[in-house]
Design a protein around this motif. Structure first.
Motif, PDB file in Angstrom:
ATOM      1  N   TRP A 399       0.825  -1.209   0.000  1.00  0.00           N
ATOM      2  CA  TRP A 399       0.000   0.000   0.000  1.00  0.00           C
ATOM      3  C   TRP A 399       0.862   1.262   0.000  1.00  0.00           C
ATOM      4  O   TRP A 399       0.395   2.336  -0.382  1.00  0.00           O
ATOM      5  CB  TRP A 399      -0.916   0.024   1.224  1.00  0.00           C
ATOM      6  CG  TRP A 399      -2.232  -0.668   1.043  1.00  0.00           C
ATOM      7  CD1 TRP A 399      -2.541  -1.954   1.381  1.00  0.00           C
ATOM      8  CD2 TRP A 399      -3.443  -0.104   0.512  1.00  0.00           C
ATOM      9  NE1 TRP A 399      -3.856  -2.230   1.091  1.00  0.00           N
ATOM     10  CE2 TRP A 399      -4.438  -1.105   0.552  1.00  0.00           C
ATOM     11  CE3 TRP A 399      -3.783   1.143   0.012  1.00  0.00           C
ATOM     12  CZ2 TRP A 399      -5.736  -0.892   0.113  1.00  0.00           C
ATOM     13  CZ3 TRP A 399      -5.076   1.366  -0.432  1.00  0.00           C
ATOM     14  CH2 TRP A 399      -6.045   0.361  -0.379  1.00  0.00           C
ATOM     15  N   CYS A 400       2.098   1.178   0.452  1.00  0.00           N
ATOM     16  CA  CYS A 400       2.963   2.363   0.532  1.00  0.00           C
ATOM     17  C   CYS A 400       3.784   2.571  -0.735  1.00  0.00           C
ATOM     18  O   CYS A 400       4.700   3.396  -0.740  1.00  0.00           O
ATOM     19  CB  CYS A 400       3.872   2.281   1.761  1.00  0.00           C
ATOM     20  SG  CYS A 400       2.981   2.644   3.295  1.00  0.00           S
ATOM     21  N   LYS A 401       3.473   1.852  -1.809  1.00  0.00           N
ATOM     22  CA  LYS A 401       4.020   2.223  -3.106  1.00  0.00           C
ATOM     23  C   LYS A 401       3.260   3.460  -3.588  1.00  0.00           C
ATOM     24  O   LYS A 401       2.036   3.456  -3.617  1.00  0.00           O
ATOM     25  CB  LYS A 401       3.856   1.076  -4.118  1.00  0.00           C
ATOM     26  CG  LYS A 401       4.662  -0.159  -3.791  1.00  0.00           C
ATOM     27  CD  LYS A 401       4.705  -1.139  -4.952  1.00  0.00           C
ATOM     28  CE  LYS A 401       3.339  -1.665  -5.324  1.00  0.00           C
ATOM     29  NZ  LYS A 401       3.403  -2.690  -6.390  1.00  0.00           N
ATOM     30  N   GLN A 402       3.966   4.504  -3.930  1.00  0.00           N
ATOM     31  CA  GLN A 402       3.309   5.762  -4.270  1.00  0.00           C
ATOM     32  C   GLN A 402       3.849   6.324  -5.591  1.00  0.00           C
ATOM     33  O   GLN A 402       5.032   6.153  -5.910  1.00  0.00           O
ATOM     34  CB  GLN A 402       3.563   6.808  -3.175  1.00  0.00           C
ATOM     35  CG  GLN A 402       3.164   6.366  -1.790  1.00  0.00           C
ATOM     36  CD  GLN A 402       1.674   6.242  -1.621  1.00  0.00           C
ATOM     37  OE1 GLN A 402       0.945   7.208  -1.730  1.00  0.00           O
ATOM     38  NE2 GLN A 402       1.208   5.043  -1.340  1.00  0.00           N
ATOM     39  N   PHE A 403       2.981   7.012  -6.316  1.00  0.00           N
ATOM     40  CA  PHE A 403       3.432   7.797  -7.467  1.00  0.00           C
ATOM     41  C   PHE A 403       4.195   9.003  -6.923  1.00  0.00           C
ATOM     42  O   PHE A 403       3.672   9.754  -6.101  1.00  0.00           O
ATOM     43  CB  PHE A 403       2.235   8.250  -8.293  1.00  0.00           C
ATOM     44  CG  PHE A 403       2.571   9.268  -9.352  1.00  0.00           C
ATOM     45  CD1 PHE A 403       3.179   8.877 -10.534  1.00  0.00           C
ATOM     46  CD2 PHE A 403       2.272  10.611  -9.155  1.00  0.00           C
ATOM     47  CE1 PHE A 403       3.485   9.822 -11.514  1.00  0.00           C
ATOM     48  CE2 PHE A 403       2.567  11.552 -10.129  1.00  0.00           C
ATOM     49  CZ  PHE A 403       3.179  11.159 -11.303  1.00  0.00           C
ATOM     50  N   TYR A 404       5.428   9.186  -7.384  1.00  0.00           N
ATOM     51  CA  TYR A 404       6.263  10.284  -6.890  1.00  0.00           C
ATOM     52  C   TYR A 404       6.711  11.137  -8.061  1.00  0.00           C
ATOM     53  O   TYR A 404       7.424  10.671  -8.954  1.00  0.00           O
ATOM     54  CB  TYR A 404       7.482   9.753  -6.133  1.00  0.00           C
ATOM     55  CG  TYR A 404       8.296  10.850  -5.494  1.00  0.00           C
ATOM     56  CD1 TYR A 404       7.943  11.359  -4.250  1.00  0.00           C
ATOM     57  CD2 TYR A 404       9.391  11.407  -6.146  1.00  0.00           C
ATOM     58  CE1 TYR A 404       8.662  12.388  -3.672  1.00  0.00           C
ATOM     59  CE2 TYR A 404      10.114  12.439  -5.570  1.00  0.00           C
ATOM     60  CZ  TYR A 404       9.750  12.922  -4.336  1.00  0.00           C
ATOM     61  OH  TYR A 404      10.457  13.945  -3.755  1.00  0.00           O
TER      62      TYR A 404
END
Length: 907
Positions: A399-404
């Motif tokens: 869940w902590c994969k994020q678009f950066y």
């Protein structure tokens, strides 16, 4: 080339060679299809941050005060420049279109669209989220995702949380939502499930239960919107959302269309009472009238919230815009539940509209497949509780994969049609990193407290992620080394607040760890190890290694200064700043990290030399460099023979030398620089072994510091380590002492000895002090909630566990140490390693009284005992979770401690 790339251009696994047929779990097959055949299973995922306000990216101030420039109070009304935030959200890998949950309990003054927390200055221990939510399940392709939130039924105590935390100082604990009594007066349990019927077909289920003692009403608003890119680049076409044609079965449709995605439809079921939701539309545009008194858009970003809460005419009656929500009003008796179903994907056949039996069947199937996937990860001897911890840790990591998104040049220069940023920014934060242009999905430490990547955190993340999605783990390590991340000088970017800061160089270690985990998985499929990955990252890391040698060895003596190196408050000084005295701080850990870097690159070169002998020459170079560093640690007094411990040393320009005799993790890092050389090495790599012999014979003044390397151990292996047998035993005597560093839950970052015996150093009329603090820091030395002065942290604990297994491969039964010190019980080093791992895992497991140490004294958390948070660090005596609370990525190593324990000795 464009100043950004999609993930698919970062790392593309080569099609695997044909091997024997494999019976892969369905989720593994999806990963295989994505990696080898380009099936876009990773295109949509939980890449939406929990916080976009208060970040450096959104800060266009002249003074660099990111928290004040874009505060929480602006987030509902002000458009973000670089990314978006939401609750239980999902988006595409380029974050063009976002979907998330909004709620309203009928009493709050704002719509609950994002999670609330305090800024760095508002919290008495730094920034701190003040909500109760959990990542409960996830698979790598997001074919199955679950998220849970507890929402108070009374007005959310925003002001109470701000005021009480402001009243408390650093010596007091943080005041949390659970302290307000909000949950004792009733709350809603909200569970969100995402599933995929296909790569582009998403199923969205929202379940609500009234956990209070009285009837209550909750408004549920599934929301869809486009990230605003048109305001910053007027050449980009504006996307559209509009209400679709009415349906006979009362299914409501929102139609979305934009360049890059084409058409997507969000289809929603009627509510529990059979009523269709109310469609509401506005635009993802800043409400300039509300914020600054300047006329702006008629239906701005907060139009839906103002319509619901204040009855404003702020939604578009034409039912078009760039943001839309579907309003469900649920009236629930105590204990009553309700369910909302939605589908999202391209326009399709009538079957694709199904929100009934087929919807239910797909969710059930994906749940079975998720169970199958995690059953394949858990070792055979794992208990049900351990398997649950593994699975929840995996959920947090995924869940902590994020678009950066952060293009420094555009950020410094400003955007067309926007005000020009203040000129002082051109010499301010990150101004030396103009090349940096990030626009990828990246693993974040914590999607609220740390919604940006940190390079050394990310290295630890990849070890846990390698069990779940090896291709993604490998891509993350390579990504940091790419030309739009790595500085032209060879430095890796540290973290958003200061990309030029210095993090420990653990990426070579992580690459080898990921390679080993991946190799085991590939072997089960009859495939060879992925040496292409190893070779690719090796060449990039050579550049970074050279940067370290040229930039962080101030006197050219193989002793390294580094920077804060992750151990924020552990020492006397802020090690990222100049010393407050006229001198140099030579760092025991900084130097040892470089010795460990040498060991990891040596291991990598030896692996590659199996198939390409030219790597023997590079392996020799790292052997020699390792020896120079090990010798320098002795020559410059970093090893204290009297105390039997490693310390930092202050070298004053006048010539005086002051050892900083603080017994901490700084003195443990030298133990981590260790590997064993297999007896077959001499026959396989004759050039390497002959050069080692020559070096030992012709450089005795250097080789003597690692004389133990020439002594054969168990299985005729050779030991390459900074520390010899006696030094290892002496350091471990401190580390394994319950009165010093050994906690019931791992190894403390600072010896408990300093509770009664603080270390005090007086230089040039200034006095500096370190004492043991097992919980939150009472000093603002480094800032925020940073605290290495006593709590248990996972990353160095894990590296120590791994190092002990390495030493054990060499010493075997020949070396046993007292564990715990003073107990009279002696163990092999591998047995000590297993016990330390058990202590770390026990943080999350119910004890004899059913209580999980991580939950501390909170009765609410004990009531919700099966729900676990993975904190940044843990109380050195009680194990209570502290710091960032939502899957700080390196604590995800607990997944590796469980899933990989049957191979723990095979490092």
């Amino acid at each position: 080339m464009p100043r950004w790339r999609r993930m698919s251009t970062i790392f593309t696994a080569k099609p695997a060679a044909d091997g024997p047929p494999s019976d892969l779990p369905a989720e593994r097959q999806r990963l295989k299809d994505a990696d080898e055949h380009g099936v876009p299973w990773r295109r949509w995922g939980p890449y939406l941050a929990e916080r976009a306000w208060g970040t450096v990216r959104e800060d266009y101030s002249g003074n660099g005060d990111a928290w004040s420039y874009f505060p929480f109070e602006h987030a509902a009304s002000r458009t973000y420049r670089w990314n978006e935030d939401g609750m239980a959200g999902i988006c595409d890998e380029g974050q063009l279109l976002c979907l998330a949950l909004a709620l309203w309990n009928g009493k709050d003054s704002i719509l609950k669209e994002r999670l609330f927390g305090l800024t760095n200055s508002q919290g008495n221990h730094g920034e701190d989220v003040k909500e109760c939510w959990w990542y409960t399940d996830a698979t790598p392709t997001s074919s199955w995702l679950q998220w849970r939130y507890h929402y108070p039924q009374e007005a959310f105590p925003y002001e109470e949380l701000r005021a009480e935390n402001a009243r408390r100082d650093r010596t007091a604990p943080e005041y949390e939502l659970m302290d307000t009594g909000a949950f004792e007066r009733g709350y809603f349990v909200v569970t969100v499930t995402w599933s995929k019927e296909g790569p582009e077909s998403l199923l969205w289920r929202i379940e609500v239960v009234n956990a209070g003692t009285a009837a209550a009403t909750l408004e549920v608003l599934p929301t869809v919107w486009f990230r605003n890119v048109w305001s910053w680049d007027p050449s980009l076409p504006r996307p559209t959302l509009k209400l679709g044609a009415p349906s006979a079965d009362r299914v409501t449709t929102v139609e979305a269309e934009c360049d890059g995605l084409g058409q997507r439809w969000l289809r929603a079921s009627p509510g529990p009472e059979g009523r269709a939701p109310e469609p509401l539309f506005c635009d993802n545009e800043t409400n300039t009238e509300k914020l600054w008194g300047v006329p702006g858009p008629r239906f701005p970003k907060d139009g839906i919230a103002d319509y619901i809460i204040r009855g404003s005419q702020s939604v578009n009656p034409a039912q078009v815009g760039t943001k839309a929500a579907l309003r469900y009003q649920l009236q629930l008796s105590p204990g009553q539940g309700a369910e909302i179903r939605l589908r999202f994907g391209p326009p399709g056949t009538s079957a694709d509209d199904d929100l009934g039996p087929r919807f239910k069947a797909v969710l059930a199937q994906r749940k079975v497949e998720a169970d199958e996937f995690f059953a394949s990860l858990a070792p055979a001897d794992a208990t049900a509780e351990e398997a649950s911890i593994l699975r929840q840790a995996a959920a947090g990591m995924l869940w902590c994969k994020q678009f950066y998104h952060y293009d420094i040049e555009d950020w410094l220069n400003g955007d067309p049609g926007q005000p020009v940023p203040p000129p002082q920014r051109r010499q301010g934060r990150n101004s030396a990193w103009r090349h940096l242009a990030n626009r990828e999905v990246i693993s974040m430490p914590d999607s609220w407290e740390y919604p940006w990547y940190a390079s050394w955190d990310l290295a630890f993340h990849t070890v846990a992620l390698a069990h779940l999605d090896p291709a993604f783990a490998k891509s993350q390590l390579i990504l940091l080394c790419r030309e739009w991340y790595m500085h032209p000088s060879g430095q890796l970017p540290a973290y958003e607040w200061d990309f030029g800061d210095v993090n420990p160089p653990v990426h070579a270690w992580a690459a080898m760890a990921v390679w080993r985990i991946d190799a085991r998985q590939r072997a089960r499929q009859g495939l060879p190890p992925d040496n292409d990955f190893l070779e690719r990252i090796f060449h990039k890391l050579l550049i970074n290694f050279t940067w370290w040698v040229n930039k962080k060895d101030a006197e050219g003596n193989n002793v390294f200064e580094g920077g804060f190196l992750g151990l924020d408050n552990i020492g006397l000084f802020d090690r990222s700043a100049p010393l407050p005295v006229n001198g140099i701080l030579e760092q025991s850990d900084g130097t040892a990290w470089m010795a460990m870097y040498c060991v990891s690159l040596l291991e990598m070169a030896l692996r590659l030399a199996d198939t390409d002998p030219t790597y023997e020459d590079v392996a020799i170079k790292f052997y020699e460099h390792f020896t120079y560093i090990a010798s320098a640690m002795l020559d410059h007094g970093l090893w204290d023979a009297l105390d039997g411990y490693y310390y930092d040393v202050v070298h004053l320009c006048e010539g005086d030398q002051w050892p900083v005799r603080v017994r901490s993790m700084i003195g443990v890092v030298p133990l981590l620089a260790v590997t064993t050389l297999h007896p077959d090495l001499a026959a396989k790599l004759t050039e390497f072994t002959s050069c080692i012999s020559w070096f030992d014979e012709n450089k005795p003044e250097l080789a003597s510091c690692i004389a133990h390397t020439r002594i054969p151990g168990a299985g005729d292996r050779r030991l390459l380590s900074v520390t010899d047998r006696e030094g290892l035993q002496r350091v471990l005597r401190r580390v394994l002492d319950p009165d010093e560093m050994l906690s019931p839950y791992g190894v403390r970052s600072l010896s408990r000895y300093h509770l009664a015996n603080p270390f005090v150093l007086s230089i040039d009329g200034q006095t500096f002090r370190v004492d043991y603090e097992p919980a939150e820091s009472t000093t603002g030395l480094f800032g925020g909630n940073s605290n290495w002065r006593g709590p248990v942290w996972f990353p160095l604990n894990y590296l120590l566990i791994e190092a002990l297994h390495r030493y054990d491969r060499y010493f075997g039964d020949d070396l046993q140490v007292e564990h715990p010190t003073g107990s009279g019980t002696y163990m092999r080093l591998s047995e000590v390693a297993v016990d330390l791992a058990r202590r770390l895992v026990s943080l999350f497991l119910p004890g004899p009284d059913g209580h999980r140490p991580v939950h501390g004294e909170y009765e609410a958390l004990r009531k919700w005992s099966h729900l676990v948070w993975f904190h940044e660090y843990f109380h050195g005596d009680t194990g209570a979770g502290l710091g960032a609370s939502h899957q700080t990525g390196w604590t995800g190593l607990v997944l590796h401690l469980i899933a990989g324990r049957d191979q723990a000795g095979d490092i």
